[in-house]
Design an enzyme around this catalytic site. Structure first.
Site, PDB file in Angstrom:
ATOM      1  N   GLY A 266       0.813  -1.207   0.000  1.00 51.99           N
ATOM      2  CA  GLY A 266       0.000   0.000   0.000  1.00 51.99           C
ATOM      3  C   GLY A 266       0.846   1.255   0.000  1.00 51.99           C
ATOM      4  O   GLY A 266       0.717   2.110  -0.867  1.00 51.99           O
ATOM      5  N   GLU A 303       0.539   5.895   7.483  1.00 48.94           N
ATOM      6  CA  GLU A 303       1.967   6.165   7.246  1.00 48.94           C
ATOM      7  C   GLU A 303       2.413   7.384   8.051  1.00 48.94           C
ATOM      8  O   GLU A 303       3.518   7.410   8.578  1.00 48.94           O
ATOM      9  CB  GLU A 303       2.252   6.367   5.758  1.00 48.94           C
ATOM     10  CG  GLU A 303       1.767   5.231   4.844  1.00 48.94           C
ATOM     11  CD  GLU A 303       2.171   3.837   5.274  1.00 48.94           C
ATOM     12  OE1 GLU A 303       3.229   3.692   5.923  1.00 48.94           O
ATOM     13  OE2 GLU A 303       1.431   2.876   4.978  1.00 48.94           O
TER      14      GLU A 303
HETATM   15 ZN    ZN Z   1       2.382   0.189   8.622  1.00 45.03          ZN
END
Ligand code: ZN
Length: 875
Positions: A266, A303
């Site tokens: 991702g 993130e």
């Molecule tokens: Zn992560």
């Protein structure tokens, strides 16, 4: 890509590094065909390390051009190359090592290390990609300061990025230029990143609560610059939320996000320079669905949150992966709950956990949240480490309370800032702040498998006491035959006849209307006292307080009462799921239960009439348990029969409700703007769900309505809802709509992936011929993980009729494709093979054929990544 038999890495073998790296200077002469990496490391023997211990530098697929230790070439005997990299011996206690290597980014199809995507050069280093760039102690407990100089052709690569702050830039002869980046925070090599490309920069600012000005920059290909607003706004919300909810502030002058088309996962939290799969950055209402918007927001937040849970405090070794991932998933779930989805977030997360993590925990790949061995660490970026890991954090909060939990987090970040630590360290802090003994809780980290909890109740009307008898058991998993007892927090409430919660006392505690039962023994009883009326229903496991399979033996009436009244969104939805699951199981076993199905129809009818039920929750309540989850209800099952039973229940349940379903539909035009608000997204989710149900129930005019919704849709959400509703109907309208979609989005890879996924998933017609055509489509590329996943993933997960063809043709076909993919991208191949490891759960004919395909694959000389999964899948 052929590797020798993989070696097992054991947690018990962990040794702290003998050497520290005090500083690292990197100079890159970037070029896709021939990149030169000049590395200069200042190393020092660590106090207490074994005298004379050699220095291990990892390296993989590197061409070493030169090496010097303190300016001189080392003797051949003191510099040995082996399968791990370089081993330097006979070093003084402090040394400077200079190495020049040559790499070829354009030949790197594994997408680990430095590679080419689109016209850009970019990196992916977690977990062990840095060793494909240069020789280095590539382990997370070696933290050092980086100074990075990038040199490249100025016209081809006008943008040069690395971690930290840019301290210098300028031009060079022959049309080249350079930039120098310095990261003031010591970091492990897995957080290193660089990007060189011709990219547009979308910029904004953020002022932290202590007044630090941060430049926010999103880099994308020029034609995508209009699709970044949502990602940027998401980042700003996440930064604010981390300050408010967790007291965490950003620490550099710039925060950069780069979107790349070819990406194995991702996204990646590299310090100050996140790299993202473009799919988790780019969005506009006409190209991205609400689910896409929500995912983008949560990955951006995830993130970002890693900056503290992962980067400032990192993992000692890769066994501790959940230290950062479980905690960061927990943090992003909290964010999405509080800012975007509210009550239904828990429902969505549990649905995912049951559909993906529970099967993992019950199958041949089961492993603890903190594994104690691995052959290939890339294969441990799993639902267990991430999602079950987040559940453990949530349980800790439930057990010690929100206040202590928050103090614990503060202390954890403060104490371990700048260090590489373990999950034990984390739990120890939580024990310390709460004064609780969490020794039993620790077993959640080391023991694999989903615990099974059974619950029964007895009401003593005379005494006004409800006795709750609980029992726990965890089934064996590979390598763990005997299981210990766990500490399981079970949140419960009681509903009276009128649907309201009843008050009572648990033990000596004051009266309350909700309790957390701490199950720690194999069998344990609890008493709720002071009840003036018999409870009409027990609301078990509220908020899904523990990742367990709970079986409470509740009857249809009791569950229907919960569906109608429970004020806990999860428990309410779960009661409906239990009834629906029973109805499907009955049909699979050829024992249709008309009374149960009638009760469900009545319950659903009541929900449709009840204007107090929020649209988004109503949509979730109308959903049947996923096929993947239903398969788990059987020792062995015929996946095609389960799919048919599921459809039959859907049909019989909703056919009598056709009018109500149509009447309940929100006004389409009003909600078709793609607005990113909970209300609008809830209405669209309901619109789509009602449409799907109406089509499934064969309602009059439903197909026409789907076609209208598709053609009139302005938002991608409603267009997709219409396509999904007709995708398994063998009617001309299906082909027409899908063809139209393909024509419209041919040039737009991320949107075209949705078409690939629908075509691959569709069970109508000749699925094999269609699969072949998809792989020949000009928009398909074997080298792009998104494309490959969009085609092969849904084919395996949803196209039961073809993937599970009784003669095994589906399995053979997939095995063949995976062999081909493995030669390019081992990591992606190792992920996609997982459905082939589920052969034990299939009916005998299919089971044997699936196993045979896996065995055939095993004989092919596979990458270490794929071989590891295949071998465990066969064991
Ligand atoms: Zn992560």
């Amino acid at each position: 890509m052929k590797d020798a038999t993989p070696r097992m890495i054991l947690l018990s073998d962990y040794q702290p590094p003998d050497w520290r790296v005090e500083a690292l200077e990197l100079r890159f002469e970037l070029d896709p065909e021939d990149t030169r990496v000049h590395s200069r490391l200042r190393v020092r023997r660590r106090d207490g390390s074994a005298p004379g211990a050699p220095l291990r530098l990892h390296g993989r697929d590197l061409q070493r051009l030169s090496i010097a230790v303190n300016g001189a070439e080392p003797s051949p005997g003191s510099c040995v190359e082996d399968r791990e990299g370089l081993l330097l011996s006979g070093l003084p206690d402090a040394a400077e090592i200079a190495i020049e290597t040559r790499i070829r980014p354009d030949a790197n199809t594994a997408l680990e290390g430095l590679y080419v995507s689109g016209g850009s050069l970019c990196t992916q280093c977690e977990p062990e990609g840095f060793r494909r760039i240069t020789y280095f102690p590539d382990r997370p407990d070696v933290l050092t300061r980086y100074r990075v100089r990038l040199e490249a052709d100025a016209a081809r690569y006008p943008v040069l990025l690395a971690n930290g702050n840019r301290v210098d830039a300028g031009s060079l002869p022959e049309g080249r230029h350079y930039a120098v980046w310095e990261d003031p925070f010591p970091k492990p090599s897995y957080l290193f990143a660089l990007v060189a490309g011709d990219l547009a920069c979308i910029a904004d600012r953020f002022t932290t609560r202590s007044g630090r000005e941060v430049a926010l920059e999103i880099y994308v290909e020029h034609h995508n610059r209009e699709r970044c607003a949502h990602a940027l706004a998401s980042l700003q919300r996440a930064m604010r939320y981390d300050e408010e909810a967790f007291g965490r502030e950003y620490d550099l002058d710039v925060y950069m996000i780069v979107a790349v088309d070819d990406f194995n996962m991702g996204a990646m939290e590299n310090k100050g320079l996140n790299l993202f799969n473009a799919k988790y950055v780019l969005a506009s209402p006409d190209t991205a669905t609400d689910d896409d918007y929500v995912h983008i927001e949560s990955v951006i937040a995830h993130e970002y949150f890693h900056n503290w849970s992962g980067n400032r405090v990192t993992c000692r070794d890769w066994f501790q992966l959940s230290l950062k991932e479980g905690l960061t998933v927990f943090r992003d779930q909290e964010f999405t709950t509080d800012c975007t989805l509210f009550g239904v977030k828990r429902v969505d997360d549990v649905q995912r956990l049951r559909a993906f993590q529970f099967p993992e925990d019950a199958g041949p790949l089961a492993h603890p949240v903190r594994p104690d061995r691995y052959a290939e660490i890339n294969n441990f970026y799993t639902m267990t480490v991430y999602e079950k890991g987040a559940e453990l954090i949530r349980m800790l909060r439930t057990l010690i309370g929100r206040d202590a939990f928050r103090r614990g987090l503060d202390r954890y970040f403060q104490r371990f800032d700048g260090q590489a630590v373990t999950t034990d360290d984390f739990v120890a802090v939580m024990a310390e702040v709460s004064g609780r003994d969490l020794a039993q809780f620790q077993r959640w980290y080391t023991q694999a498998g989903t615990p099974q909890v059974t619950a029964r109740t007895r009401f003593d009307a005379q005494a006004g006491v409800l006795q709750l008898d609980l029992a726990q058991r965890t089934p064996p998993t590979p390598g763990q035959h005997e299981k210990d007892l766990l500490q399981v927090p079970i949140r419960v409430a009681l509903l009276g006849r009128d649907g309201r919660r009843l008050s009572a006392r648990l033990g000596g505690a004051p009266e309350a209307a909700e309790w957390v039962l701490e199950l720690t023994a194999g069998e344990q009883s609890f008493q709720l006292r002071g009840l003036r009326e018999p409870p009409a229903a027990v609301s078990w496991l509220r908020g899904f307080s523990a990742p367990v399979l709970l079986e409470a033996g509740q009857g249809t009436d009791e569950l229907a009462h919960l569906v109608a009244n429970d004020d806990d969104a999860f428990a309410r939805w779960d009661a409906a799921q239990t009834l629906l699951r029973r109805a499907v199981i009955a049909r699979v076993e050829d024992a249709v239960d008309p009374r149960l199905e009638a009760a469900l129809t009545t319950a659903m009818a009541a929900l449709l009439e009840d204007s107090a039920v929020e649209p988004v929750l109503l949509a979730a309540l109308l959903e049947l348990p996923a096929h993947r989850e239903l398969m788990e209800s059987f020792e062995r099952a015929d996946p095609v029969a389960v799919d048919q039973a599921r459809r039959a229940v859907e049909h019989s349940l909703f056919a009598p409700l056709a009018e109500r379903l149509a009447a309940r539909a929100p006004e389409r035009a009003r909600w078709d703007d793609g607005a990113f608000t909970a209300e609008a997204m809830g209405q669209r989710r309901l619109l789509n769900r009602l449409l799907a149900v109406r089509v499934a129930a064969g309602g009059e005019g439903a197909l026409e309505e789907a076609a209208r919704q598709y053609h009139e849709a302005r938002s991608q959400t409603l267009a997709m809802g219409a396509l999904a509703a007709v995708n398994d109907r063998a009617e001309p309208v299906r082909g027409e709509l899908l063809a139209d979609f393909e024509r419209r989005y041919r040039q737009d890879p991320l949107v075209l992936d949705k078409w690939f996924a629908l075509e691959a998933a569709s069970q109508v017609g000749d699925g094999f011929a269609r699969l072949e055509r998809l792989l020949e489509h000009p928009g398909f590329r074997w080298s792009n993980p998104n494309r490959v996943r969009a085609v092969l993933g849904p084919f395996m997960a949803q196209n039961h009729r073809h993937f599970h063809r009784v003669d095994g043709a589906g399995y053979e076909r997939i095995a063949h494709y995976l062999e081909r993919l493995d030669a390019l991208n081992p990591q992606t191949a190792a992920r996609l093979v997982i459905p082939l490891t589920r052969w034990r759960r299939l009916d005998e004919a299919r089971s044997a054929r699936m196993r045979a395909s896996l065995e055939q694959l095993a004989g092919k000389g596979l990458s270490k990544d794929l071989a590891d999964v295949v071998e465990r899948g066969l064991a």
